[in-house]
Design an enzyme around this catalytic site. Structure first.
Site, PDB file in Angstrom:
ATOM      1  N   TYR A 195       0.975  -0.785   0.585  1.00 38.93           N
ATOM      2  CA  TYR A 195      -0.257  -0.380   0.018  1.00 38.93           C
ATOM      3  C   TYR A 195       1.197   1.070   0.214  1.00 38.93           C
ATOM      4  CZ  TYR A 195       0.989   0.039   5.196  1.00 38.93           C
ATOM      5  OH  TYR A 195       1.538   0.375   6.376  1.00 38.93           O
ATOM      6  N   CYS A 196       0.548   2.762  -0.610  1.00 38.64           N
ATOM      7  CA  CYS A 196       1.074   3.670  -0.599  1.00 38.64           C
ATOM      8  C   CYS A 196      -0.359   4.414  -0.083  1.00 38.64           C
ATOM      9  CB  CYS A 196       1.700   3.834  -1.645  1.00 38.64           C
ATOM     10  SG  CYS A 196       0.536   3.772  -3.046  1.00 38.64           S
ATOM     11  N   THR A 197       0.111   5.483  -0.635  1.00 43.32           N
ATOM     12  CA  THR A 197      -1.244   6.622  -0.023  1.00 43.32           C
ATOM     13  C   THR A 197      -2.409   7.115  -1.316  1.00 43.32           C
ATOM     14  OG1 THR A 197       0.957   8.298   0.776  1.00 43.32           O
ATOM     15  CG2 THR A 197      -1.092   9.658  -0.489  1.00 43.32           C
ATOM     16  N   ILE A 234      -3.874   4.833   0.836  1.00 43.43           N
ATOM     17  CA  ILE A 234      -4.942   5.062   1.724  1.00 43.43           C
ATOM     18  C   ILE A 234      -6.310   5.144   2.253  1.00 43.43           C
ATOM     19  CG2 ILE A 234      -4.294   5.408   4.204  1.00 43.43           C
ATOM     20  CD1 ILE A 234      -1.435   4.873   3.916  1.00 43.43           C
TER      21      ILE A 234
END
Length: 615
Positions: A221-223, A252
């Site tokens: 996951y990342c932003t 996210i």
């Protein structure tokens, strides 16, 4: 949900006149990146949008701000283009930017549209081919991602079938300053935080920790999702045992929209706009003040590490304009913060054999601000310390590189500093000198300096002009073996006075000194203080014994090719200097322009491409 559905969702929340932020990316082949960038420039300015748009041959990455109604118009326009079919337009209403300094730093006071080589740079070496994004991990919606986490945590009997029954690891693809204020916390799951300063450090971490990923089901996951695209493709390119890679689609941001109570995400989501971070209803604080350790997660003060310029958390009680900070990663490498008074330099312990009384430091800024077409001003993101060559000075070098500064004005701020060793006024007699022209004795001499000097040199800047004893020797640099310790201390003090720099640039003897300086920092602190180095017409100075360990710094080496175009520094000497650096992140640009830093294409384009990796 498609773009139209997202538009209707936000238009119906009463936020039509509110300020909003739009985030989206699209990996697709762009036939004419320059034409698409020109469209963005005209279209976004017409809607009074601000922010950043990057257009490359592999797609588009955009973060835009403006009124919700105009952002919705932009979504509608882009959705009509087949290139953006299936694009996830993430639109959120928010308060107007109130902190001008934060908004300016985040690029939310003007519009910046640029054509780039690639949307995100996974590897800091510009010559390395990126992984194929078509091989990226499987997208999981926020609901699917949450379902897998529920199964791992033992709170549900269901799981996404494609995740199989393998052990699950959760991998954060973001930078350490982002993870410090928010991350996923899943009971019974191994969560991995690479603790990297920048995205381009992730491949090395993956290589070094491959055993923790091999044979696992990897949830990334990342932003907003874009960093997972390349990173997941890189993991899968490692072959057998690395096939089961999944990524949170929409990042996210989409997860918190789906689970406003936070779900398995704790803390806040760091964002690259004026909002700084976005949290859930829980509003729990994960971060801690770097100085006192109290709970704190607000980056609005924009405190930065004095060594690497990374954002650090410092609570209001501990903030002090006279202090410098060392981030946790720099502290692990043995670097310490120091306190700097506005009237007195901090004391620098470097472990050299002799003390040196520092001469006054003279420096010149080439550019501090860049005017934009809308009348606003945008501060530069890359600050570069520039070291001149032998028998030059800061002012002279600034003048000689004015064309370079102009070409880089949207990328870098160049700061020039005089070397500490002042030289005598020496001239080369000219045979048949015309009597009606002024002799060297009749003109006002300009002070010249050096970083390294030859042994037993009787330099005396107070004496009158004198003729050189012998013709100038183009190989004189090979005898300049002294003065390094004084120059090292001098530069450490100069940086303390002028503030931290992203990179260092050296020309000729300045390049030799820049390499020595970085190597000495690595010897003392474990790594150089700069993020990158640019070494132009340089050579390896015959000074000191630093061992065989390469200099661990992303580097660009620019010098004349082997056809004799540079008559002062041999091509093989500059190539030898390049060989002293870590080769995985070393790039070489050879040119036919002589003993200069070239500013015409294609050479300046290679320089810009290199610097764009660090913005």
């Amino acid at each position: 949900m498609d773009a139209t559905g997202q538009q209707e969702q936000h238009a119906g929340d009463g936020g039509g006149d509110r300020y909003g932020v739009l985030l989206y990316y699209k990996y697709a082949e762009v036939p004419d990146a320059a034409a698409l960038a020109a469209f963005y420039e005209a279209h976004c300015r017409g809607l009074a949008l601000v922010g950043r748009v990057r257009v490359g041959p592999d797609g588009v990455n955009a973060t835009l701000g403006g009124r919700m109604t105009t952002l919705e118009k932009h979504i509608k326009e882009m959705s009509s283009n087949a290139l953006f079919e299936g694009t996830d337009f993430k639109l959120a209403s928010c308060d107007d930017p109130v902190d001008e300094r934060v908004a300016r730093e985040c690029g939310f006071t003007s519009l910046s549209v640029r054509v780039v080589k690639e949307l995100v740079t996974l590897c800091s070496n510009p010559t390395s081919a990126p992984p194929e994004v078509s091989s990226a991990g499987k997208h999981l919606s926020a609901a699917e991602f949450h379902s897998v986490l529920q199964n791992v945590a033992g709170t549900s009997l269901d799981a996404v079938a494609s995740a199989e029954k393998k052990e699950v690891v959760v991998l954060d693809a973001r930078n350490v300053y982002e993870t410090r204020i928010g991350k996923f916390n899943v009971p019974n799951a191994k969560t991995l935080d690479p603790e990297i300063r920048q995205y381009s450090d992730l491949p090395s971490w993956i290589d070094e920790h491959a055993e923790q990923l091999h044979g696992k089901s990897i949830l990334m996951y990342c932003t907003g999702g874009i960093r997972c695209e390349m990173a997941s493709a890189y993991i899968r390119s490692k072959g057998e045992g690395f096939e089961n890679v999944f990524q949170l689609y929409g990042g996210i941001q989409r997860y918190l929209e789906q689970f406003p109570d936070g779900g398995y995400f704790e803390g806040k989501n760091f964002v690259f706009d004026h909002r700084i971070s976005v949290g859930s209803f829980k509003e729990n604080i994960l971060g801690a003040c770097l100085m006192c350790g109290s709970s704190f997660d607000d980056y609005s003060s924009r405190c930065r590490c004095s060594h690497c310029r990374m954002l650090v958390l410092v609570c209001p009680t501990c903030q002090d304009s006279t202090k410098e900070y060392a981030c946790e990663l720099c502290q692990k490498n043995g670097k310490e913060p120091c306190q700097i008074s506005t009237r007195q330099d901090c004391k620098i312990q470097i472990g050299l054999s002799e003390s040196f009384e520092k001469p006054p430091i003279s420096y010149h800024n080439a550019i501090s601000k860049v005017p934009w077409s809308d009348g606003s001003e945008q501060l530069k993101r890359l600050r570069i310390l520039c070291l001149h060559g032998f028998r030059q000075n800061a002012s002279n070098f600034k003048g000689r590189t004015s064309a370079l500064a102009k070409k880089l004005k949207h990328i870098a701020e160049l700061v020039f500093v005089d070397a500490p060793h002042e030289l005598s006024f020496v001239y080369q007699p000219i045979q048949g000198h015309c009597l009606d022209k002024p002799s060297p004795l009749s003109v006002t001499p300009k002070r010249k300096f050096a970083w390294l000097i030859a042994p037993n040199s009787n330099y005396n800047p107070e004496q009158y002009w004198r003729a050189a004893d012998v013709p100038f020797d183009p190989l004189q640099y090979q005898q300049q073996t002294e003065g390094f310790e004084e120059s090292y201390i001098y530069l450490e003090n100069a940086i303390s006075q002028m503030g931290s720099f992203d990179g260092i640039l050296g020309f000729s003897q300045g390049a030799a000194m820049a390499a020595l300086f970085c190597r000495q920092q690595q010897k003392i602190c474990g790594s150089p203080k700069f993020r990158f180095g640019m070494f132009c017409s340089g050579y390896p100075a015959p000074v000191g014994d630093f061992g065989n360990e390469p200099i661990k710094l992303s580097s660009l080496h620019c010098f004349g090719n082997g056809d004799g175009h540079d008559r002062q520094i041999a091509n093989r000497a500059s190539a030898e200097l390049a060989g002293l650096f870590e080769q995985d992140c070393c790039s070489v640009v050879e040119h036919d322009m002589g003993h200069i830093i070239p500013t015409r294409s294609p050479y300046i384009d290679r320089i810009k491409d290199f610097l764009s990796n660090f913005q």
